[in-house]
Design an enzyme around this catalytic site. Structure first.
Site, PDB file in Angstrom:
ATOM      1  CG  ASP A   1      24.433 -37.353  39.821  1.00 55.21           C
ATOM      2  OD1 ASP A   1      24.930 -37.577  40.944  1.00 55.21           O
ATOM      3  OD2 ASP A   1      23.333 -37.805  39.470  1.00 55.21           O
TER       4      ASP A   1
ATOM      5  CB  SER B   1      24.204 -37.730  35.348  1.00 57.51           C
ATOM      6  OG  SER B   1      23.179 -38.179  36.225  1.00 57.51           O
TER       7      SER B   1
ATOM      8  CB  ALA C   1      23.531 -56.469  36.233  1.00 57.73           C
TER       9      ALA C   1
ATOM     10  N   GLY D   1      24.158 -46.769  32.862  1.00 51.60           N
ATOM     11  CA  GLY D   1      24.949 -45.678  33.414  1.00 51.60           C
ATOM     12  C   GLY D   1      24.356 -44.314  33.124  1.00 51.60           C
TER      13      GLY D   1
ATOM     14  CD  GLU E   1      17.588 -49.253  43.771  1.00 55.29           C
ATOM     15  OE1 GLU E   1      18.363 -48.981  44.686  1.00 55.29           O
ATOM     16  OE2 GLU E   1      16.887 -48.384  43.191  1.00 55.29           O
TER      17      GLU E   1
ATOM     18  CG  HIS F   1      18.356 -62.106  71.296  1.00 51.84           C
ATOM     19  ND1 HIS F   1      18.847 -62.750  70.180  1.00 51.84           N
ATOM     20  CD2 HIS F   1      17.464 -62.962  71.869  1.00 51.84           C
ATOM     21  CE1 HIS F   1      18.308 -63.940  70.100  1.00 51.84           C
ATOM     22  NE2 HIS F   1      17.453 -64.098  71.103  1.00 51.84           N
TER      23      HIS F   1
ATOM     24  N   PRO G   1      22.920 -50.745  40.045  1.00 49.12           N
ATOM     25  CG  PRO G   1      23.954 -49.526  41.763  1.00 49.12           C
ATOM     26  CD  PRO G   1      24.177 -50.034  40.363  1.00 49.12           C
TER      27      PRO G   1
END
Length: 475
Positions: free
Chosen positions: A310, A146, A182, A268, A188, A441, A184
């Site tokens: 991709d 891509s 907005a 994108g 990031e 825990h 990933p």
């Protein structure tokens, strides 16, 4: 030795030497095929060169700065001194080492397999290379990857536009960056930049973050990230040159204008299929010009053409690219005998802080027949100890059985716990099954339990007794 014959022949030709292409070539050859791997540059995979690894290197530096800045919460006075030159030098040095590792593996391919050229289809089994040679193959795998999309809106300021393929080449950290997108990649890098002292703002025309279909988790994530940097959604944008920077104006529910040193455009990454000549192959293309293919075989219709990674714009993450390449390579080698390959439960992770994970195919959009269990991390024990108590997780399960089908998670540590949930979904586990597993825990994983208990309650399933010391507040 390079193959300079004007007419090349093979069993399987693979276009693209990224993660998917390398997996396809390797598996085609393992299955007895004579292969040719065609690539313009052989410069390393997207992951190593411009994606996963350099972005995580920048994020790691940002985490270090943020940890120092947050040390006062624990009674430790500190303030980071950020050397932008040194930050970018390490990113580039370590990135180059990852790329070198990929190139070393390319150098180990058998003689004659690598063909450095650009290819396009003449027909379904024939390629023409830009050096004048032709390649005839029994089957062809498209693994062209891509590229970063830059909308026409930014044509006037392209000299000040960065993408994930150029930002890591900067010699130092910039003073200010407007992040467009907005998703990933945008989120990031935006959070990393602001933690490293770069004035950063995020803009998107969409109403939610990271394309999350779960609106509740998206809203929770927005609240958390907005404490560190401004995020403007559903905005119309205009960009103009401004001396040695760019002026970005936005309008929507809010409006404004300001100058940035750069714009990071993360809107994108479309498949790299332009000028590939797909119209000559006879395969069916969708409305975006992407081949229609079978997810289980990676075959495009009935043609001797397969697609992976991709380039198919389906599950655009490294693990899936590798898996698709394996399936495509094996089936290309055995064509016309094509067999389905197993696919993994979808798993996507965004490495913001908190990290975000989307697991499975079932989302809140599929309300019929599912129940939802959720848990907040605001009062989660281990998260409070670490001063990271923020976030929301939501699990989806079959209404009749409590079998887990998916999850959307935005909370500390979910890049790790998401794997456990994905494995459980792939194995067909129920919420009761998971609650009957060990939980130590105090850990962040204990924060999964309230969501699992909610599912058990919704389907009237038994809830196993807790295996801890009785301390359950904020679990």
């Amino acid at each position: 030795m390079p193959n300079t014959s004007p007419e090349l022949t093979c069993d399987v030709a693979i276009i693209g030497a990224g993660t998917a292409g390398l997996a396809a070539e390797r598996n085609a050859r393992r299955n007895g095929a004579r292969t040719l791997l065609i690539d313009e540059t052989f410069s390393g995979t997207t992951c190593a060169s411009v994606g996963c690894m350099p972005s995580k290197l920048l994020i790691a530096a940002a985490h270090a700065a943020h940890a120092v800045r947050q040390a006062s919460v624990f009674g430790i006075a500190a303030e980071p001194k950020i050397d932008g030159d040194a930050v970018m030098a390490r990113v580039q040095r370590e990135r180059d080492a990852f790329v070198a590792g990929v190139c070393d593996s390319l150098d180990k391919l058998p003689d004659g397999v690598k063909v450095q050229a650009r290819a396009h289809f003449i027909d379904a089994t024939t390629l023409r290379l830009d050096d004048g040679r032709t390649v005839t193959a029994k089957a062809i795998v498209i693994a062209t990857g891509s590229y970063p999309n830059i909308p026409d809106t930014f044509d006037a300021v392209r000299d000040r536009v960065l993408t994930n393929e150029t930002i890591f080449e900067l010699p130092t950290l910039p003073g200010s960056v407007g992040v467009i997108g907005a998703g990933p990649i945008g989120l990031e890098l935006a959070q990393a930049l602001v933690r490293l002292g770069v004035e950063t703002m995020v803009f998107d025309q969409s109403p939610g973050l990271a394309a999350l279909k779960d609106e509740k988790v998206s809203a929770a994530l927005h609240t958390i990230l907005a404490k560190e940097l401004p995020i403007h959604l559903e905005m119309k944008l205009k960009a103009e040159p401004d001396s040695d920077g760019v002026r970005l104006s936005w309008s929507g529910e809010q409006s404004g204008s300001r100058r940035f040193d750069y714009l990071l455009v993360a809107t994108g990454r479309p498949p790299r299929l332009k000028d590939l000549g797909l119209e000559t192959t006879g395969i069916t293309l969708d409305d975006h010009g992407t081949p229609v293919f079978d997810r289980t075989t990676m075959q495009c219709g009935d043609a001797p053409i397969f697609i992976a990674g991709d380039a198919d714009h389906d599950r655009t993450v490294l693990g899936e690219a590798s898996a698709e390449g394996m399936i495509a390579g094996r089936n290309a080698a055995s064509f016309p005998d094509v067999t389905p390959g197993p696919r993994m439960v979808p798993l996507a992770i965004m490495f913001t802080d908190p990290s975000v994970a989307v697991i499975g195919d079932i989302t809140p959009d599929d309300q019929d027949g599912i129940v939802i269990g959720e848990a907040s991390y605001e009062d989660q024990g281990r998260a409070k100890v670490m001063a990271r108590n923020a976030g929301l997780i939501r699990f989806y399960a079959e209404a009749g059985t409590g079998r887990l089908t998916g999850a959307t998670m935005a909370a500390p540590g979910v890049e790790h716990s998401a794997h456990l949930i994905a494995w459980a979904i792939q194995q067909g586990r129920t919420a009761t099954d998971l609650l009957d597993m060990p939980f130590y825990h105090p850990t962040l994983e204990e924060g999964l339990k309230p969501a699992l208990r909610a599912i058990c309650k919704a389907v009237s399933a038994p809830v196993p007794a807790d295996r801890d010391d009785g301390f359950t507040a904020g679990a």
